[in-house]
Design a protein around this motif. Structure first.
Motif, mmCIF file in Angstrom:
data_model
loop_
_atom_site.group_PDB
_atom_site.id
_atom_site.type_symbol
_atom_site.label_atom_id
_atom_site.label_comp_id
_atom_site.label_asym_id
_atom_site.label_seq_id
_atom_site.Cartn_x
_atom_site.Cartn_y
_atom_site.Cartn_z
ATOM 1 N N CYS A 110 0.832 -1.209 0.000
ATOM 2 C CA CYS A 110 0.000 0.000 0.000
ATOM 3 C C CYS A 110 0.863 1.254 0.000
ATOM 4 C CB CYS A 110 -0.933 0.017 1.215
ATOM 5 S SG CYS A 110 -2.414 -0.978 1.023
ATOM 6 N N GLU A 111 1.916 1.241 0.807
ATOM 7 C CA GLU A 111 2.787 2.413 0.894
ATOM 8 C C GLU A 111 3.556 2.631 -0.407
ATOM 9 O OE1 GLU A 111 4.159 5.872 2.276
ATOM 10 O OE2 GLU A 111 2.522 4.653 3.049
ATOM 11 N N ILE A 112 3.985 1.535 -1.046
ATOM 12 C CA ILE A 112 4.646 1.653 -2.352
ATOM 13 C C ILE A 112 3.689 2.284 -3.359
ATOM 14 C CG2 ILE A 112 5.482 0.310 -4.330
ATOM 15 C CD1 ILE A 112 6.676 -1.642 -2.249
ATOM 16 N N GLY A 113 2.446 1.796 -3.375
ATOM 17 C CA GLY A 113 1.440 2.373 -4.271
ATOM 18 C C GLY A 113 1.210 3.840 -3.982
ATOM 19 N N ASN A 114 1.160 4.172 -2.705
ATOM 20 C CA ASN A 114 0.947 5.549 -2.277
ATOM 21 C C ASN A 114 2.077 6.459 -2.771
ATOM 22 O OD1 ASN A 114 -0.692 7.383 -0.878
ATOM 23 N ND2 ASN A 114 0.559 7.234 0.955
ATOM 24 N N ILE A 115 3.312 6.013 -2.599
ATOM 25 C CA ILE A 115 4.482 6.820 -2.993
ATOM 26 C C ILE A 115 4.564 6.966 -4.508
ATOM 27 C CG2 ILE A 115 7.011 6.814 -3.048
ATOM 28 C CD1 ILE A 115 6.846 5.544 -0.184
ATOM 29 N N MET A 116 4.404 5.845 -5.230
ATOM 30 C CA MET A 116 4.502 5.899 -6.692
ATOM 31 C C MET A 116 3.385 6.732 -7.307
ATOM 32 S SD MET A 116 5.606 2.043 -7.764
ATOM 33 C CE MET A 116 5.582 2.437 -9.509
ATOM 34 N N CYS A 117 2.159 6.497 -6.844
ATOM 35 C CA CYS A 117 1.018 7.218 -7.407
ATOM 36 C C CYS A 117 1.065 8.698 -7.029
ATOM 37 C CB CYS A 117 -0.288 6.585 -6.953
ATOM 38 S SG CYS A 117 -0.494 4.910 -7.596
ATOM 39 N N GLY A 118 1.534 8.980 -5.802
ATOM 40 C CA GLY A 118 1.685 10.369 -5.383
ATOM 41 C C GLY A 118 2.690 11.100 -6.259
ATOM 42 N N ALA A 119 3.808 10.427 -6.580
ATOM 43 C CA ALA A 119 4.830 11.017 -7.444
ATOM 44 C C ALA A 119 4.271 11.263 -8.842
ATOM 45 C CB ALA A 119 6.051 10.095 -7.515
ATOM 46 N N TYR A 120 3.504 10.305 -9.343
ATOM 47 C CA TYR A 120 2.889 10.420 -10.673
ATOM 48 C C TYR A 120 1.923 11.605 -10.712
ATOM 49 C CZ TYR A 120 0.413 8.746 -14.878
ATOM 50 O OH TYR A 120 -0.147 8.628 -16.124
ATOM 51 N N MET A 121 1.059 11.684 -9.706
ATOM 52 C CA MET A 121 0.053 12.754 -9.681
ATOM 53 C C MET A 121 0.672 14.128 -9.464
ATOM 54 S SD MET A 121 -3.297 11.198 -7.824
ATOM 55 C CE MET A 121 -2.830 9.654 -7.143
ATOM 56 N N ASN A 122 1.699 14.196 -8.608
ATOM 57 C CA ASN A 122 2.360 15.487 -8.372
ATOM 58 C C ASN A 122 2.970 16.036 -9.656
ATOM 59 O OD1 ASN A 122 1.719 15.573 -5.667
ATOM 60 N ND2 ASN A 122 3.650 14.698 -4.992
ATOM 61 N N ALA A 123 3.569 15.141 -10.449
ATOM 62 C CA ALA A 123 4.172 15.572 -11.710
ATOM 63 C C ALA A 123 3.110 16.117 -12.659
ATOM 64 C CB ALA A 123 4.919 14.410 -12.357
ATOM 65 N N ILE A 124 1.986 15.412 -12.759
ATOM 66 C CA ILE A 124 0.910 15.858 -13.652
ATOM 67 C C ILE A 124 0.293 17.154 -13.141
ATOM 68 C CG2 ILE A 124 -1.378 15.259 -14.552
ATOM 69 C CD1 ILE A 124 -0.432 12.354 -14.663
ATOM 70 N N ALA A 125 0.123 17.259 -11.824
ATOM 71 C CA ALA A 125 -0.463 18.476 -11.232
ATOM 72 C C ALA A 125 0.403 19.698 -11.530
ATOM 73 C CB ALA A 125 -0.644 18.300 -9.733
ATOM 74 N N LYS A 126 1.733 19.541 -11.402
ATOM 75 C CA LYS A 126 2.643 20.665 -11.681
ATOM 76 C C LYS A 126 2.605 21.048 -13.147
ATOM 77 C CE LYS A 126 5.975 19.924 -7.965
ATOM 78 N NZ LYS A 126 7.333 19.460 -7.619
ATOM 79 N N PHE A 127 2.531 20.053 -14.017
ATOM 80 C CA PHE A 127 2.552 20.288 -15.462
ATOM 81 C C PHE A 127 1.263 20.951 -15.946
ATOM 82 C CE2 PHE A 127 2.293 18.861 -19.937
ATOM 83 C CZ PHE A 127 3.530 19.315 -20.387
ATOM 84 N N THR A 128 0.140 20.581 -15.348
ATOM 85 C CA THR A 128 -1.162 21.053 -15.835
ATOM 86 C C THR A 128 -1.786 22.149 -14.972
ATOM 87 O OG1 THR A 128 -2.313 19.344 -14.553
ATOM 88 C CG2 THR A 128 -1.690 18.779 -16.822
ATOM 89 N N ASN A 129 -1.213 22.397 -13.772
ATOM 90 C CA ASN A 129 -1.810 23.330 -12.801
ATOM 91 C C ASN A 129 -3.215 22.910 -12.378
ATOM 92 O OD1 ASN A 129 0.320 25.221 -12.460
ATOM 93 N ND2 ASN A 129 -0.151 26.058 -14.486
ATOM 94 N N LEU A 130 -3.469 21.598 -12.382
ATOM 95 C CA LEU A 130 -4.747 21.070 -11.919
ATOM 96 C C LEU A 130 -4.583 20.529 -10.497
ATOM 97 C CD1 LEU A 130 -5.762 19.122 -15.152
ATOM 98 C CD2 LEU A 130 -6.876 21.192 -14.280
#
Length: 198
Positions: A110-130
């Protein structure tokens, strides 16, 4: 917007966004395991829903870590791996030699999923300002086809065709590999593309 209506420019833009997200996720996994983890360039496919059941040997039992994407672009992120890969990752992190995934091992996944998915979403959020946030992760043990089809259905992708954004992770001499899927809900892609002016 139907997935078959996406033009080449839109598909390229979505692939680049996925590339940024999965690059961050691979880096996070590398740091967590203290290993170099490689990834393929994300493949972005519009496929018939029926193919999802048979993808990658749909009858094979797999372990999936699912994180729901909340905020401006809802959907699901799924990290799927074979049971022996999941055990290898858990044992590497805990310094154990377990033969089955324990409650502690489940928490590690669960923690691995949390870290990987958080990293993925943070990158997209920064790129799109969403605004994009992860839910609490959940671990599923089932046939690969069942895990994939449930993820697509939960994302509201009931149509004849679905969008499959997939990346393969691998550190093959350490038996660490898996598939990473981003499954957007209908309407999310339009918001992502609109945010970058496409």
């Amino acid at each position: 917007m139907g997935y078959l209506d996406l033009n080449d420019l839109q598909l390229d833009a979505l692939k680049e966004i996925a590339n940024i997200g999965t690059g961050n996720a691979a880096t996070a996994l590398s740091q967590l395991l203290n290993l170099k983890v490689e990834m393929t360039v994300p493949s972005l496919n519009v496929v018939p829903f029926d193919e999802i059941f048979g993808e990658g040997g749909g009858e094979r039992v797999a372990i999936g870590v699912l994180v729901r994407v909340l905020g401006d672009t809802p959907g699901n992120i799924l990290f799927v791996m074979e049971k022996d890969v999941a055990l290898n990752i858990v044992n590497k992190i805990l310094g154990n030699n377990e033969k089955e995934i324990s409650e502690m091992g489940n928490s590690v996944l669960c923690e691995i999923g949390n870290i990987m998915c958080g990293a993925y979403m943070n990158a997209i959020a920064k790129f799109t300002n969403l605004v994009i946030m992860p839910s609490v992760p959940a671990v599923a043990y089932d046939m690969l086809g069942a895990i994939l089809s449930t993820t697509f259905i939960e994302s509201g992708q009931y149509d004849e065709y679905v969008l499959d954004i997939e990346t393969l992770f691998g550190k093959y001499d350490e038996n660490i590999s898996g598939h990473f899927y981003y499954v957007p809900m209908p309407g999310s892609l339009e918001k992502i593309l609109s945010s970058i002016g496409i």
